[in-house]
Scaffold this motif. Structure first.
Motif, PDB file in Angstrom:
ATOM      1  N   UNK B  52       0.466   4.347   2.086  1.00 48.62           N
ATOM      2  CA  UNK B  52      -0.171   3.029   2.106  1.00 48.62           C
ATOM      3  C   UNK B  52      -0.999   2.813   0.846  1.00 48.62           C
ATOM      4  N   UNK B  55       1.344   2.181  -2.012  1.00 48.63           N
ATOM      5  CA  UNK B  55       1.928   0.839  -1.835  1.00 48.63           C
ATOM      6  C   UNK B  55       0.965  -0.233  -2.282  1.00 48.63           C
ATOM      7  N   UNK B  56      -0.299  -0.075  -1.891  1.00 46.46           N
ATOM      8  CA  UNK B  56      -1.303  -1.080  -2.220  1.00 46.46           C
ATOM      9  C   UNK B  56      -1.592  -1.083  -3.713  1.00 46.46           C
ATOM     10  N   UNK B  59       0.353  -3.166  -6.010  1.00 43.37           N
ATOM     11  CA  UNK B  59      -0.021  -4.573  -6.119  1.00 43.37           C
ATOM     12  C   UNK B  59      -1.479  -4.708  -6.540  1.00 43.37           C
ATOM     13  N   UNK B  60      -1.968  -3.669  -7.190  1.00 41.22           N
ATOM     14  CA  UNK B  60      -3.319  -3.650  -7.766  1.00 41.22           C
ATOM     15  C   UNK B  60      -4.402  -3.935  -6.727  1.00 41.22           C
ATOM     16  N   UNK B  61      -4.217  -3.381  -5.526  1.00 39.13           N
ATOM     17  CA  UNK B  61      -5.241  -3.550  -4.514  1.00 39.13           C
ATOM     18  C   UNK B  61      -5.820  -2.188  -4.160  1.00 39.13           C
ATOM     19  N   UNK B  63      -7.726  -0.179  -1.631  1.00 37.87           N
ATOM     20  CA  UNK B  63      -8.117  -0.256  -0.221  1.00 37.87           C
ATOM     21  C   UNK B  63      -8.731   1.030   0.258  1.00 37.87           C
ATOM     22  N   UNK B  64      -9.070   1.002   1.541  1.00 39.03           N
ATOM     23  CA  UNK B  64      -9.696   2.157   2.152  1.00 39.03           C
ATOM     24  C   UNK B  64      -8.766   3.370   2.096  1.00 39.03           C
ATOM     25  N   UNK B  65      -7.433   3.134   2.163  1.00 42.31           N
ATOM     26  CA  UNK B  65      -6.481   4.249   2.132  1.00 42.31           C
ATOM     27  C   UNK B  65      -6.624   5.040   0.835  1.00 42.31           C
ATOM     28  N   UNK B  95      -7.713   4.839  13.313  1.00 38.84           N
ATOM     29  CA  UNK B  95      -6.793   3.741  13.058  1.00 38.84           C
ATOM     30  C   UNK B  95      -5.997   3.412  14.318  1.00 38.84           C
ATOM     31  N   UNK B 233     -13.724  -7.155  -1.055  1.00 38.21           N
ATOM     32  CA  UNK B 233     -12.777  -7.150  -2.165  1.00 38.21           C
ATOM     33  C   UNK B 233     -13.363  -6.420  -3.388  1.00 38.21           C
ATOM     34  N   UNK B 269     -16.147  -5.315   7.636  1.00 35.98           N
ATOM     35  CA  UNK B 269     -15.149  -6.366   7.475  1.00 35.98           C
ATOM     36  C   UNK B 269     -14.546  -6.781   8.809  1.00 35.98           C
ATOM     37  N   UNK B 270     -14.557  -5.877   9.757  1.00 40.40           N
ATOM     38  CA  UNK B 270     -13.914  -6.199  11.021  1.00 40.40           C
ATOM     39  C   UNK B 270     -14.907  -6.854  11.995  1.00 40.40           C
TER      40      UNK B 270
END
Lengths: 71, 631
Positions: B52, B55-56, B59-61, B63-65, B95, B233, B269-270
């Protein structure tokens, strides 16, 4: 133009939304998209000549979000 | 291929391995076997996280992963195999539990979605066919038996039935419906057998549209939520920078890695979205559609409420309450009025016709040279006499003197009645009083709203001053504004807003659509059947129960405070963890445990909202519970 809605397995983090949005933004042929966090759905409008329902599903799944159904 | 392995399997397998490695560590210490098991745990639980993250990153993101992946890789490099195994396992477990629980907050909607029937019986060319509900087309004759759910919106063409519309209106008392009545998709036929002609099918039914609106509402972000998303973000990349900086200053790799893990903004965030989705879900289940978190924030903080009269505080179905003859019998007055109004579509005329038919059966005589005078009434001839039916203006302009009866007319109006005068040739001949029944729950709603601290509750109506005053007094309003045109309502509303602050407008959308659209929030009542109201209003009370408004205000407040609790809790936990890391009391796996636990607790707190409104029903039971007697 084709409209498809992908139902994903429950998405539990809002940052997942950012990832999927980022991916769709960079996908050729995708005109419009809407990633819904609470309903865990991805609505996509795309050009059938450039990409396909399966190709988009594949990209979503490659990000780590299994697609349950496509409508 | 690993993606095809379910989360559940990964959690179970890595959990068992983590436990095994822990036991091995206790007995044989850091033996190569222990390390192998720990590495195996890390690989099994860590691969999906790693995938993950990659993968992220494509796309230049960030994340927590990615944070977890860096932390785990770091732990492996410095030889902290147990930490790596524990962190990956805990992250996967968290998760998994989170997605299971978050499903629960969304359950109301899922239940509604599932309540649409998969198959439908249609009668085509005299043959009953059971087909997929999606294949029903407009104009199909649908056969519905007792216990079945309706899959279309349609008009009953044969049969009578008790229908439960709880899925749409939240009202579980079944309604009796017969030929000519409309049935809605999602309702259940409790008893009776119906043939229904499909008017709307599939995605166009009221039920499908409500579901779409609920889903859109749940994903419409509240202000505080938008802020949190923007925050996260930039937050995650900032944490990485911070951890690196921290390492350079302290040269403590363990501390830097722990910082990466605990600073994940998961709970934060949640916190807002889970509360909102649970709150909106609860509302939808009870027949109240609140269009988004922002609307909940508004509805929870209203200071004043303005009600429309007809169709909102009253049922909107005027009825004849009294007929008085002046030198004529009541029957004669009613009969003449009904003959005169035979062609009229005016609501007051319909009320007169209904009453006449009820008392005397169908009226077949017709008026001669009838002439409508807009805003006044009408004139006609019948059996050689000239009659006038209408308001006082009509009679005055025809120079008919009725001054000796004015007190009688005014006393009727003081009781909230609208009067229709009938004159025969040059004399007043009869007075018909018509009133709209006040909703049975209007007065209790007003007192409930006052208990909830609403400062000013008023009515805006186009009706006459006397009728408005009578209803305002009956319901217990703080004030009323009468003889208003639709645009006057808008003006009045904005002056209320200036004086009292946030003001809600409640209407049925018939002649108050501009005010509903302009109000903040605009609340529509009896949404089912009125598309305009459903689209323009911010809050839709599906049923005609106006008392649901007080529940909606309470639910909004509960949701907003639940959201605030979650945000506060998440911030406090994050602060405590950072402090703990700095003081070296929190290590990698413990940090992960607390972090995942906090996310889980935030979701569990939101799940509590699903029970809002049920407490009232429970209380008497608790009181009546048997007291334990000492044995």
């Amino acid at each position: 133009m084709t409209n498809k809605t992908y139902q994903l397995e429950a998405v539990s983090c809002p940052s997942c939304i950012l990832k999927i949005e980022g991916m769709l933004k960079k996908t050729k042929g995708v005109k419009e998209y809407d990633v819904l966090f609470n309903s865990s759905r991805v609505k996509v409008t795309f050009d059938e000549d450039v990409t396909s329902t399966e190709a988009i599903q594949d990209r979503i799944e490659k990000l780590g979000y299994p697609v349950v159904s496509v409508k | 291929m690993l993606q095809k392995v379910s989360k559940k399997t990964i959690v179970y397998v890595s959990g068992a391995l983590a436990l095994l490695s822990f036991v091995l560590h206790q007995f044989i210490g850091y033996h190569p076997l222990t390390i192998v098991v720990m590495l195996l745990t890390t690989v099994i639980a860590g691969t999906p996280i790693f995938l993950k993250a990659i993968g992220a990153l494509r796309y230049k993101i960030v994340g927590i992963d990615l944070l977890v992946t860096i932390a785990v890789t770091g732990a492996l490099i410095i030889g902290e195999y147990w930490e790596a195994a524990a962190v990956t396992f805990l992250f996967m477990l968290g998760d998994y539990l989170e997605s299971r629980t978050i499903e629960k907050t969304r359950a109301s909607i899922r239940e509604m979605l599932d309540s649409a029937p998969k198959v439908t019986t249609v009668r085509r060319d005299g043959v009953d066919l059971t087909i997929d509900s999606e294949d029903v087309v407009r104009g199909d004759i649908v056969v519905i038996k007792p216990g079945e759910k309706v899959s279309i919106d349609g008009t009953i063409i044969e049969g009578e039935a008790y229908i439960n519309q709880a899925a749409i209106t939240g009202e579980s008392i079944p309604e009796s419906k017969s030929v000519g009545d409309v049935v809605y998709s999602g309702s259940i036929v409790e008893s009776g057998y119906l043939l229904v002609e499909a008017v709307e099918v599939g995605e166009d039914t009221t039920f499908a549209r409500i579901l779409r609106m609920v889903e859109e509402a749940q994903d419409k972000k509240a202000k505080s939520q938008k802020f949190l998303e923007k925050f996260s973000r930039y937050y995650t990349p900032a944490v990485i920078v911070l951890a690196v900086a921290f390492y350079f200053f302290s040269r403590d790799i363990r501390l830097a890695l722990t910082l990466l893990v605990i600073a994940c903004p998961g709970a934060l965030v949640i916190s807002a979205p889970v509360s909102i989705v649970a709150g909106i879900g609860n509302g939808a289940k009870n027949g109240v559609l609140i269009k988004g978190g922002e609307i909940m924030e508004k509805l929870g903080t209203i200071k004043a409420v303005a009600f429309d009269k007809t169709g909102t505080l009253t049922e909107g179905k005027p009825e004849v309450t009294k007929v008085q003859g002046i030198g004529a019998s009541e029957r004669e007055v009613l009969r003449i009025a009904a003959i005169g109004e035979a062609y009229s579509e005016h609501p007051l005329a319909r009320a007169i016709l209904r009453r006449a038919e009820k008392d005397m059966g169908p009226i077949v005589e017709l008026p001669e040279d009838s002439e409508i005078i807009a805003g006044h009434g009408l004139t006609f001839h019948y059996a050689g006499d000239r009659y006038l039916i209408g308001n006082r203006k009509l009679l005055r302009e025809a120079s008919i003197d009725f001054s000796e009866h004015t007190p009688l007319i005014e006393s009727e109006e003081d009781h909230g009645q609208t009067t229709v005068l009938i004159a025969k040739n040059d004399r007043l001949f009869g007075i018909i009083s018509i009133a709209d029944t006040v909703r049975h729950d209007a007065a209790s709603l007003v007192s409930d709203l006052k208990k909830q601290g609403i400062q000013k509750i008023v009515m805006l109506t186009g009706d006459n001053e006397r009728a408005a005053r009578a209803i305002a007094t009956e319901v217990g309003l703080d004030g009323y504004y009468s003889e208003l045109l639709p645009e006057d309502k808008v003006r009045k509303l904005s002056s209320l807003q200036k004086e009292f602050g946030r003001t809600a407008m409640v209407g049925d959308g018939v002649n108050d659509a501009p005010a509903l659209a302009g109000a903040d929030p605009g609340i529509a009542i009896g949404g089912v059947g009125s598309d305009v109201a459903m689209e323009t209003a911010d809050v839709v009370l599906m049923s005609a129960e106006v008392s649901k408004l007080s529940y909606a205000v309470g639910l909004s407040r509960a949701t907003v405070s639940n959201m605030k609790q979650n945000i506060a809790f998440a911030l406090i936990v994050a602060a405590l963890l950072v402090a703990g890391v700095m003081m070296k009391t929190v290590n990698l796996s413990f940090g992960m445990l607390v972090h995942e636990l906090s996310v889980f607790l935030v979701i569990v707190n939101a799940v509590r909202l699903l029970r809002y409104g049920k407490k009232k029903e429970r209380r008497p039971k608790e009181k009546g519970a048997p007291v334990n007697e000492p044995v």
